[in-house]
Write an enzyme that holds these catalytic residues in place. Structure first.
Site, PDB file in Angstrom:
ATOM      1  N   ASN A  10     -41.455  91.839  41.856  1.00  0.00           N
ATOM      2  CA  ASN A  10     -40.388  92.262  40.940  1.00  0.00           C
ATOM      3  C   ASN A  10     -40.256  93.772  41.082  1.00  0.00           C
ATOM      4  OD1 ASN A  10     -38.611  92.729  38.861  1.00  0.00           O
ATOM      5  ND2 ASN A  10     -40.094  92.345  37.220  1.00  0.00           N
ATOM      6  N   GLY A 174     -47.810  96.498  33.842  1.00  0.00           N
ATOM      7  CA  GLY A 174     -47.667  97.919  34.171  1.00  0.00           C
ATOM      8  C   GLY A 174     -48.710  98.797  33.494  1.00  0.00           C
TER       9      GLY A 174
HETATM   10  C1  PEP Z   1     -43.845  92.483  36.272  1.00  0.00           C
HETATM   11  O1  PEP Z   1     -43.008  93.240  36.694  1.00  0.00           O
HETATM   12  O2  PEP Z   1     -43.499  91.381  35.888  1.00  0.00           O
HETATM   13  C2  PEP Z   1     -45.260  92.911  36.267  1.00  0.00           C
HETATM   14  C3  PEP Z   1     -46.168  92.021  35.985  1.00  0.00           C
HETATM   15  O3  PEP Z   1     -45.521  94.215  36.553  1.00  0.00           O
HETATM   16  P1  PEP Z   1     -46.947  94.848  37.013  1.00  0.00           P
HETATM   17  O4  PEP Z   1     -47.459  93.969  38.124  1.00  0.00           O
HETATM   18  O5  PEP Z   1     -46.625  96.227  37.469  1.00  0.00           O
HETATM   19  O6  PEP Z   1     -47.841  94.810  35.829  1.00  0.00           O
END
Ligand code: PEP
Length: 251
Positions: A10, A174
């Protein structure tokens, strides 16, 4: 049964055009294990060139990050499911916690988005997940199962079996903090048994459930090794070709 294994990236609102296309090109040349599907959730502006680039690349598919709940009309800046279909975009992520938090997407609105996406033949990656407060209160299972009930349980068994679900605890997105493999497995098993209660075990066993929340090369193998975890929805680490390749190799 053997469920589909999925590594979905994503990109969120990251990557300028040339960078993004370069990353997509690198992914198109990656070594992808048999039975694993790679999905790239790219910004809307890059969907068409990415679809064109990846059209004949086996195992790699493009996804939108959102679509609107209306068929079309006066919704400046928005993208309709029919528009995604018209450029042969095969998939859409719905219900990401960032969209729920910043764009006031609630369960009822998401049920409408799910219907629009399905009307246009899009495969849905449906996100759910609880906040830290909800987890601290021990209410995570009830919260997540309610998200699924209110947005998905109007679907027939045949239709719901085509979905991919992504469990993403908000406190792990995140933040660098990951759910432990046991926490992920517990929730994935709870989601599967909740679907089984409504639709039967056979349907529940077919649905890939991805984990999302600070997945990286260093922890992917352990998380993907859990019996009800069928892959990951990966934000930050999917922007780095080398890390993403390692995550893809972690099944
Ligand atoms: C996401 O964008 O759904 C996500 C889980 O981000 P990250 O891997 O950066 O925590």
């Amino acid at each position: 049964m053997t469920r589909r294994k999925i590594a979905a990236g994503n990109w969120k609102m990251n990557m300028e055009f040339e960078e993004g296309m370069e990353l997509a090109r690198k992914v198109s040349h990656m070594d992808i294990p048999d039975g694993v599907e790679v999905i790239l959730g790219v910004p809307s502006l890059y969907l068409k060139p990415c679809v064109d680039m990846l059209l004949h690349v086996p195992k790699v598919h493009v996804s939108a990050q959102n679509c609107h709940q209306a068929k079309k009309g006066a919704y400046t800046g928005e993208i309709a499911a029919g528009m995604l279909e018209s450029i042969s975009c095969p998939k859409v992520i719905l219900g990401h916690s960032e969209r729920r938090a910043y764009f006031q997407e609630d369960n009822a609105m998401l049920a409408e988005k799910v219907d629009r996406a399905l009307e246009h033949g899009l495969e849905i990656i449906f996100c759910c997940g609880e906040s830290l407060d909800t987890r601290k209160a021990g209410e995570q299972n009830a919260f997540v199962t309610n998200q699924l009930k209110e947005s998905l349980f109007h679907l027939s068994a045949e239709v719901i079996s085509t979905l991919v679900i992504a469990y993403e605890p908000i406190w792990a997105i995140g933040t660098g903090e990951t759910a432990s493999p046991e926490q992920a497995q517990d929730m994935h098993a709870a989601i599967r048994s909740f679907i089984a209660e409504q639709y039967g075990q056979e349907i529940a066993e077919q649905i890939p459930i991805l984990y999302g929340g600070s997945v990286k090369a260093a922890n992917a193998q352990q998380i993907f090794g859990q019996s009800d975890v069928d892959g990951g929805l990966v934000g930050g680490a999917s922007l780095d070709a080398e890390q993403f390749q390692q995550i893809i190799q972690s099944f």
